[in-house]
Design an enzyme around this catalytic site. Structure first.
Site, PDB file in Angstrom:
ATOM      1  N   GLY A  56       0.835  -1.186   0.000  1.00 54.71           N
ATOM      2  CA  GLY A  56       0.000   0.000   0.000  1.00 54.71           C
ATOM      3  C   GLY A  56       0.868   1.232   0.000  1.00 54.71           C
ATOM      4  N   GLY A  57       0.208   2.389   0.104  1.00 54.79           N
ATOM      5  CA  GLY A  57       0.961   3.632   0.090  1.00 54.79           C
ATOM      6  C   GLY A  57       1.769   3.859   1.356  1.00 54.79           C
ATOM      7  N   PHE A  58       1.399   3.183   2.452  1.00 55.46           N
ATOM      8  CA  PHE A  58       2.074   3.406   3.725  1.00 55.46           C
ATOM      9  C   PHE A  58       3.000   2.267   4.101  1.00 55.46           C
ATOM     10  CE2 PHE A  58       2.223   3.146   8.390  1.00 55.46           C
ATOM     11  CZ  PHE A  58       2.711   4.416   8.687  1.00 55.46           C
ATOM     12  N   GLY A  59       2.658   1.045   3.733  1.00 56.83           N
ATOM     13  CA  GLY A  59       3.478  -0.079   4.138  1.00 56.83           C
ATOM     14  C   GLY A  59       3.306  -1.279   3.242  1.00 56.83           C
ATOM     15  N   LYS A  78       6.344  -6.623   8.484  1.00 58.33           N
ATOM     16  CA  LYS A  78       5.700  -5.418   7.986  1.00 58.33           C
ATOM     17  C   LYS A  78       6.756  -4.325   7.807  1.00 58.33           C
ATOM     18  CE  LYS A  78       1.644  -2.490   8.769  1.00 58.33           C
ATOM     19  NZ  LYS A  78       0.468  -2.256   9.635  1.00 58.33           N
ATOM     20  N   ASP A 180      -9.801   1.090  13.155  1.00 57.63           N
ATOM     21  CA  ASP A 180      -9.909   0.554  11.797  1.00 57.63           C
ATOM     22  C   ASP A 180     -10.472  -0.861  11.828  1.00 57.63           C
ATOM     23  OD1 ASP A 180      -9.760   0.664   9.054  1.00 57.63           O
ATOM     24  OD2 ASP A 180      -7.661   0.034   8.947  1.00 57.63           O
TER      25      ASP A 180
END
Length: 484
Positions: A56-59, A78, A180
């Site tokens: 993803g854009g973060f991880g 991660k 979340d």
């Protein structure tokens, strides 16, 4: 042995090392480097990445093995992988990643939250990479269950709530808010069907702040509470709101935007599923717009679910007809178990094919009707083929035409234009028409045709036989899948 490089944008991330096939070398070697980009491959000196799980854009997350355990135990790695971040955003991203590690270290003591195994940095040239290693849960997410099996029965959803509400109580008592909660972040372990709550990257710590803190806007659209979407203060009831939306998705198989009526600014799920009054009212209270109108804690939700009295609420002003929806119970294992971290991108809808015959997924009355139609179809086709068929399909030209019609039906069936229900209706109506027409206009050819009562008896026998055979096949399928 193959080792996967975790550097973002590595052109050839898969590396093969023949010398690591020796167990002794694998345990004693100091380090291995990517043959394409030079990235260290033995993360933290011990973790060997096998394959990517999600990006993803973060991880990004990877499936890995710990070489310092006797059985090369699986784990999830991660990586902090911000793309297009400014320096200030990068600082915030690092802080959130470190906070996730801190929270997991504290919350991982709960048996339904994956343990934090390690947290470290890796330097490669001028680049810094931050890694978090977590316990691997071999199972599948609730999102995948719904995609593969359809909506889940109320009893199973209640079981999920009774299992995870104590986990939320544990998290909230620790001074944290998950922020979340969604079907993709709840996993069922294959070995014992235990429910796990995953992905604490968006956790908000509110210890020492009685009234909560400002949200930083991290949530999944459709599941976030109104105060979360506004960037306002978040509370434990914010998690309860997202959990209720998750339950609605499980009960109906519908995405949140299909269940929320924007014209009335309220949730409307009655047209998809009919729930018991108490459970229905509990969900309504969990989904109140104002946090103060919801349950204040997960323990209160548990108490309300256990109570025989309904939770007071205002009934919806708009009554919509209830459309029956097929619901299935949770069965494990499923054909394709997901790893610990599910991809953030939407997955394609499940195909029409099922692991058991389509008729067995229907209700019992529908199964009997469908099986009887199978018998009708078999009997009528047999009669037509032994009377009209022999008389009409005598020349090669007629035989070719008849074969072309059957081939057309098969092609329509394969292309999903003509499904099972259409095929039943089409073939049976055609067979009925042929038999009735033959009886009326060609009585001579039908002198040996059995009477209707006799046909019904034959069809009943054929139908019960079909049910027995399909039930036997279903048992065989379940035994086979339990071994996979």
């Amino acid at each position: 042995m193959d080792i996967y490089c975790t550097r973002p944008n590595c052109t050839k991330p898969l590396n093969s090392f023949a010398d690591l096939d020796s167990g002794n070398t694998l345990k004693t070697i100091t380090q291995k480097f990517c043959t394409s980009c030079g990235m260290p491959l033995l993360l933290g000196g011990r973790y060997i990445v096998e394959s990517p799980i999600a990006r993803g854009g973060f991880g990004a997350t990877f499936l890995a093995r710990d070489r310092y355990t006797p059985a090369m135990k699986r784990c999830v790695v991660k990586l902090l992988q911000p793309i297009g971040f400014t320096s200030a955003q990068m600082v915030v991203a690092k802080q959130m990643f470190e906070r996730e590690a801190t929270v997991l270290e504290d919350l991982g003591t709960h048996p339904q939250i994956p343990d934090l195994l390690a947290y470290f940095e890796v330097q490669s040239g001028q680049d810094e990479f931050f890694y978090l290693v977590q316990e691997f849960v071999d199972g599948f997410t609730l999102e995948q269950i719904v995609e593969q099996h359809g909506a889940i029965a109320e009893a199973d959803v209640l079981e999920i709530m009774h299992s995870l509400l104590p986990v939320l109580t544990f998290i909230h008592d620790k001074g944290s808010i998950h922020r979340d909660i969604k079907p993709a972040n709840i996993m069922v372990r294959k070995s014992d069907q235990s429910y796990f709550l995953l992905d604490f990257g968006a956790v908000k710590q509110v210890a020492g702040v009685a009234q909560g803190q400002k949200s930083t806007g991290i949530f999944t659209p459709g599941y976030g509470a109104p105060e979360q979407m506004r960037g306002d203060t978040v509370f434990p009831s914010t998690d309860l709101y997202a959990f209720a939306v998750t339950c609605l998705f499980l009960l109906t198989g519908k995405e949140p935007d299909e269940l929320f009526d924007v014209s009335y600014n309220k949730w409307q799920w009655d047209r998809f599923v009919k729930l018991s009054p108490n459970f229905n009212n509990v969900l309504h209270k969990m989904l109140e717009s104002a946090p103060s109108d919801r349950f204040t804690s997960a323990a209160d939700v548990l108490q309300a679910l256990s109570s025989q009295a309904s939770v007071p609420m205002v009934q919806p002003s708009v009554q919509t007809p209830v459309k029956p929806a097929h619901q299935t119970s949770i069965q494990v294992p499923v054909p394709v178990p997901l790893p610990n971290f599910a991809p953030a991108v939407p997955k394609p809808a499940a195909s029409r094919s099922q692991k058991t015959p389509w008729l067995l997924s229907a209700s019992i009355p529908t199964q009997f009707i469908g099986a009887f139609l199978l018998g009708v179809e078999a009997m009528l086709l047999w009669q037509v083929s032994t009377t009209v068929g022999i008389a009409v399909i005598g020349t090669p030209a007629n035989l070719i035409s008849f074969a072309a019609v059957l081939l057309g039906i098969i092609l329509l069936r394969i292309s999903s234009i003509l499904d099972n229900k259409d095929l039943f209706v089409f073939v049976n109506l055609l067979s009925f028409a042929a038999v009735w027409g033959g009886q009326i206009f060609a009585k001579v050819q039908f002198q040996n045709f059995p009477n209707w009562i006799e046909i019904a008896q034959y069809c009943g026998i054929a139908g019960f036989s079909a049910i027995a055979l399909m039930a036997a096949f279903r048992l065989i399928f379940q035994l086979l899948y339990s071994l996979l």
